[in-house]
Design an enzyme around this catalytic site. Structure first.
Site, PDB file in Angstrom:
ATOM      1  N   HIS A   1      51.599  18.322  46.325  1.00 18.36           N
ATOM      2  CA  HIS A   1      50.612  19.401  46.255  1.00 18.36           C
ATOM      3  C   HIS A   1      50.258  19.911  47.646  1.00 18.36           C
ATOM      4  CE1 HIS A   1      47.032  21.615  44.843  1.00 18.36           C
ATOM      5  NE2 HIS A   1      46.460  21.146  45.945  1.00 18.36           N
ATOM      6  N   GLU A   2      50.007  18.989  48.564  1.00 19.87           N
ATOM      7  CA  GLU A   2      49.662  19.407  49.925  1.00 19.87           C
ATOM      8  C   GLU A   2      50.842  20.107  50.594  1.00 19.87           C
ATOM      9  OE1 GLU A   2      46.686  19.464  50.543  1.00 19.87           O
ATOM     10  OE2 GLU A   2      46.055  18.089  48.966  1.00 19.87           O
TER      11      GLU A   2
ATOM     12  N   HIS B   1      50.896  23.721  49.789  1.00 18.13           N
ATOM     13  CA  HIS B   1      50.099  24.563  50.683  1.00 18.13           C
ATOM     14  C   HIS B   1      50.879  24.908  51.948  1.00 18.13           C
ATOM     15  CE1 HIS B   1      46.521  24.478  48.307  1.00 18.13           C
ATOM     16  NE2 HIS B   1      46.327  23.180  48.434  1.00 18.13           N
TER      17      HIS B   1
ATOM     18  N   HIS C   1      51.818  28.626  53.280  1.00 19.31           N
ATOM     19  CA  HIS C   1      51.583  29.083  54.648  1.00 19.31           C
ATOM     20  C   HIS C   1      52.867  29.626  55.267  1.00 19.31           C
ATOM     21  CE1 HIS C   1      50.105  28.059  58.989  1.00 19.31           C
ATOM     22  NE2 HIS C   1      49.892  29.318  58.687  1.00 19.31           N
TER      23      HIS C   1
END
Length: 231
Positions: A100-101, A104, A108
């Site tokens: 999940h991280e 991100h 980006h």
């Protein structure tokens, strides 16, 4: 005005109950899958590194941070920060959170618009969350309607940040599930477990928005009481 102050506490209690229920559900699901070892045997850190490299991202560092559920991606330093329960863990929950991280980080890297919008409004949202209540309360106490309105609008800024966060979080989870499946890092059964963990985590953001909407309703009710007493 006391009647309105008393009645609006029901909204505060309702928001707190929703938050506690969602948080308890999140902790229960995370704890369950934290004890389930992934078939691949990969740690959260290893899964994160593989996902980043598969996405062609080599300038993001995976770091260990202390605490529980303190995992996050920092676009300023380009770091995926994984908590104690994720970094060295081989559990299904750990791999899901790490992915999940990384979602991100991919957002980006691809200039995902909602993420850019969220980053842009961070200063205004922080200001709003810190100043809305003092201004609103001073406005009520000293019968200054402009301060009451200013407090409400500052709170709306903070709420806007939470609303924009929703698509960012749900998209990161969608990317995580896709990358884990395409990379062969989870089995079909584990995929369902990861999905449950990520869904429960996403619900905490939904609960936060609901809580803020209830808080906004409370501010509007109190400002209405103020106007009636001021007339």
């Amino acid at each position: 005005m006391g009647l309105f102050y008393d009645s609006t506490y029901l909204l505060v209690i309702l928001a707190a109950l929703i938050s506690m229920a969602v948080s308890a559900r999140m902790n229960t699901i995370f704890s369950k899958y934290q004890t389930v070892r992934s078939y691949s045997g990969m740690t959260g850190r290893e899964a994160a590194m593989r996902i980043l490299h598969q996405a062609g991202i080599y300038d993001v560092t995976v770091r260990h941070v202390s605490g529980k559920l303190t995992d996050h991606y920092d676009p300023r330093t380009k770091t995926v920060n994984l908590s104690d329960a994720v970094y060295d863990s081989t559990s299904v929950a750990a791999i899901g959170v790490a992915a999940h991280e990384c979602g991100h980080a991919v957002q980006h890297n691809t200039d995902y618009v909602p993420l850019k919008v969220r980053s842009a409004i961070v200063p205004a949202a922080n200001l709003g969350s810190q100043l809305f209540w003092p201004l609103f309360l001073i406005g009520l106490i000293f019968s200054l309607p402009m301060l009451v309105k200013a407090g409400i609008w500052l709170f709306v800024l903070a709420l806007a940040f939470q609303v924009v966060t929703l698509p960012v979080e749900f998209d990161a989870s969608r990317r995580a599930l896709k990358m884990l499946s395409e990379g062969g890092m989870v089995t079909e059964t584990e995929h369902d477990g990861v999905k449950k963990v990520l869904w429960a985590a996403a619900m905490t953001y939904v609960a936060a928005v609901i809580g803020s909407l209830l808080q906004l309703l409370r501010l509007l009710v109190l400002s209405g009481a103020f106007r009636r007493n001021d007339d």
